[in-house]
Design a protein around this motif. Structure first.
Motif, PDB file in Angstrom:
ATOM      1  N   ARG A  17       0.836  -1.209   0.000  1.00  0.00           N
ATOM      2  CA  ARG A  17       0.000   0.000   0.000  1.00  0.00           C
ATOM      3  C   ARG A  17       0.868   1.255   0.000  1.00  0.00           C
ATOM      4  NH1 ARG A  17      -2.466   3.652   3.601  1.00  0.00           N
ATOM      5  NH2 ARG A  17      -1.445   2.743   5.445  1.00  0.00           N
ATOM      6  N   VAL A  18       1.894   1.272   0.857  1.00  0.00           N
ATOM      7  CA  VAL A  18       2.780   2.437   0.926  1.00  0.00           C
ATOM      8  C   VAL A  18       3.567   2.572  -0.374  1.00  0.00           C
ATOM      9  CG1 VAL A  18       4.713   3.479   2.166  1.00  0.00           C
ATOM     10  CG2 VAL A  18       2.914   2.300   3.440  1.00  0.00           C
ATOM     11  N   TYR A  19       4.024   1.444  -0.913  1.00  0.00           N
ATOM     12  CA  TYR A  19       4.765   1.472  -2.178  1.00  0.00           C
ATOM     13  C   TYR A  19       3.930   2.095  -3.295  1.00  0.00           C
ATOM     14  CZ  TYR A  19       6.915  -0.338  -6.466  1.00  0.00           C
ATOM     15  OH  TYR A  19       7.467  -0.452  -7.714  1.00  0.00           O
ATOM     16  N   ALA A  64       1.439   4.097  -3.035  1.00  0.00           N
ATOM     17  CA  ALA A  64       1.234   5.523  -2.769  1.00  0.00           C
ATOM     18  C   ALA A  64       2.460   6.335  -3.152  1.00  0.00           C
ATOM     19  CB  ALA A  64       0.879   5.737  -1.297  1.00  0.00           C
ATOM     20  N   LEU A  65       3.652   5.830  -2.826  1.00  0.00           N
ATOM     21  CA  LEU A  65       4.877   6.579  -3.108  1.00  0.00           C
ATOM     22  C   LEU A  65       5.192   6.651  -4.595  1.00  0.00           C
ATOM     23  CD1 LEU A  65       7.254   5.435  -0.221  1.00  0.00           C
ATOM     24  CD2 LEU A  65       6.259   7.707  -0.557  1.00  0.00           C
ATOM     25  N   HIS A  78       4.625  10.053  -5.803  1.00  0.00           N
ATOM     26  CA  HIS A  78       5.379  11.188  -5.270  1.00  0.00           C
ATOM     27  C   HIS A  78       6.095  11.913  -6.406  1.00  0.00           C
ATOM     28  CE1 HIS A  78       8.080  13.566  -2.763  1.00  0.00           C
ATOM     29  NE2 HIS A  78       7.356  13.205  -1.706  1.00  0.00           N
ATOM     30  N   ASN A 107       2.083   4.503   8.967  1.00  0.00           N
ATOM     31  CA  ASN A 107       2.357   4.631   7.536  1.00  0.00           C
ATOM     32  C   ASN A 107       1.605   5.809   6.927  1.00  0.00           C
ATOM     33  OD1 ASN A 107       3.953   2.312   7.729  1.00  0.00           O
ATOM     34  ND2 ASN A 107       2.233   0.966   7.251  1.00  0.00           N
ATOM     35  N   ASP A 108       0.396   6.029   7.389  1.00  0.00           N
ATOM     36  CA  ASP A 108      -0.368   7.188   6.912  1.00  0.00           C
ATOM     37  C   ASP A 108       0.339   8.490   7.298  1.00  0.00           C
ATOM     38  OD1 ASP A 108      -2.315   5.606   5.775  1.00  0.00           O
ATOM     39  OD2 ASP A 108      -3.715   5.791   7.464  1.00  0.00           O
ATOM     40  N   LEU A 144       3.307   8.968   4.988  1.00  0.00           N
ATOM     41  CA  LEU A 144       2.906   9.403   3.649  1.00  0.00           C
ATOM     42  C   LEU A 144       2.463  10.858   3.651  1.00  0.00           C
ATOM     43  CD1 LEU A 144       0.970   6.220   2.457  1.00  0.00           C
ATOM     44  CD2 LEU A 144       3.143   7.082   1.549  1.00  0.00           C
ATOM     45  N   GLU A 145       1.724  11.231   4.670  1.00  0.00           N
ATOM     46  CA  GLU A 145       1.283  12.632   4.767  1.00  0.00           C
ATOM     47  C   GLU A 145       2.485  13.566   4.843  1.00  0.00           C
ATOM     48  OE1 GLU A 145      -1.408  15.533   7.686  1.00  0.00           O
ATOM     49  OE2 GLU A 145      -1.300  13.365   8.056  1.00  0.00           O
ATOM     50  N   ALA A 178       5.585  12.881   3.823  1.00  0.00           N
ATOM     51  CA  ALA A 178       6.365  12.794   2.587  1.00  0.00           C
ATOM     52  C   ALA A 178       5.785  13.687   1.501  1.00  0.00           C
ATOM     53  CB  ALA A 178       6.405  11.344   2.112  1.00  0.00           C
ATOM     54  N   PHE A 179       4.468  13.682   1.354  1.00  0.00           N
ATOM     55  CA  PHE A 179       3.845  14.505   0.316  1.00  0.00           C
ATOM     56  C   PHE A 179       3.794  15.980   0.716  1.00  0.00           C
ATOM     57  CE2 PHE A 179       2.681  10.353  -1.242  1.00  0.00           C
ATOM     58  CZ  PHE A 179       2.716  10.534  -2.619  1.00  0.00           C
TER      59      PHE A 179
END
Length: 352
Positions: free
Chosen positions: A271-273, A275-276, A279, A336-337, A340-341, A343-344
């Protein structure tokens, strides 16, 4: 200092510095503690132990349980308080050490402290296995080849045919191929059949990752009885503490939880992959472990920006070939959320 061997002077320390943060994604640990019922059972077992007595000489009871569970000869199992001591023993015993670069730094460090000749072969494009160079390097005096599988710190899973080619060369040239399977639960790989068929292959495993026991410090080697006998002499007697053995015996009564958690982490990793991949300035690499390797325009800035938002990850840009890279452990969905928050958000403010 003159009392010490000259080669030990000026050795670099292990590359880790503790940093406090609200969300900790820097050490490839399990984000979850031991299930409460198992922890209660372990504490009961621990309370019943006589603390004034030494533990078993070589963790015999744990090795018996592992032998039954893994269908491996008892005489071919070596237990240690963490895999690092086994790595040090292998580097001490070997004529020389062969490694890939980048890789887990303790392989090189162990060779240094043992004064064992060391060589690292650089990984290929996109961290591919430099098979021909490794096979050529194994033509000389035999020694120990360390190969993380899946690979750390890249997360790469090398092809089975490549691993088998190294194993065949190890048998031909009398090397010991050590497959470090610290992350194998996250890739679904298991090289016991190869190691059973080829005594020149040994497997290194840990309870720190999928089992969620990083703080307990326990690892083990699966090898031929002959290899294990040499290594056992290099591990201090009574080396596995009684409390560690009690906890291991408890979790080995219900080992299914470790695989269930590994599968949950794999789902989060994917899921994280995914999403990234969206980026705008970072590049995420496929992983078969419990972490992701991410290339950024500036690792120092990205690390600091994430930390400023309460998320701690691991810089990898001090390794040759990993300039700009960060390593991010897979945490809980909420952690992880948050990563991601952050990172973006860095991409929006131009700090990525």
């Amino acid at each position: 200092m003159n009392a010490f061997k000259p080669h030990l002077r000026g050795l670099p320390s292990y590359p880790y510095k503790k940093v406090e943060a609200r969300i900790k994604l820097d050490q490839n640990e399990s984000p979850l503690d031991l299930p409460p019922a198992l922890k209660r059972r372990a504490l009961e077992r621990l309370a019943a132990l006589p603390w004034n007595r030494y533990p078993e000489l070589h963790a015999e009871e744990v090795r018996v349980r592992l032998a039954e569970w893994l269908e491996w000869p008892f005489e071919g199992i070596v237990m240690s308080p963490g895999s690092n001591l086994i790595i040090q023993g292998l580097a001490q015993a070997g004529n020389r050490v062969l490694d890939t670069a980048p890789a887990f730094p303790h392989y090189a460090f162990s060779a240094q402290i043992a004064a064992t000749p060391y060589r690292a072969v650089r990984l290929g494009e996109r961290f591919g296995l430099p098979l021909e160079e490794l096979l050529e390097a194994m033509e000389g005096e035999p020694g120990v080849l360390f190969l993380p599988l899946p690979h750390a710190p890249t997360g790469t899973l090398f092809a089975q045919a490549e691993v088998e080619a190294l194993a065949e060369q190890a048998a031909r040239r009398d090397w010991l191929l050590v497959l470090d399977e610290a992350y194998h639960q996250f890739s679904g790989t298991d090289y016991r059949s190869l190691a059973r068929a080829n005594p020149n292959v040994a497997l290194l495993r840990t309870f720190s990752k999928a089992w969620g026991l990083g703080g307990i410090r326990a690892g083990y080697l699966l090898a031929s009885p002959e290899v294990a006998a040499v290594l056992q002499n290099l591990i201090p007697p009574f080396g596995l503490p009684a409390h560690t053995a009690a906890i291991l015996l408890t979790v080995l009564e219900q080992p299914a939880y470790a695989l269930e958690r590994a599968q949950a982490i794999v789902r989060e990793r994917e899921r994280v992959y995914q999403a990234l991949l969206e980026h705008p300035t970072w590049e995420v690499y496929p992983s078969h472990t419990n972490f992701l390797l991410v290339r950024t325009p500036d690792a120092a800035a990205a690390f600091a920006g994430l930390l400023g938002r309460g998320v701690l990850v691991r810089r990898q840009d001090h390794y040759a070939g990993l300039e700009g890279f960060l390593r991010v452990s897979v945490g809980t969905p909420a952690e992880n959320d948050a990563f991601l928050e952050a990172a973006f958000a860095l991409a929006e403010v131009g700090h990525a």
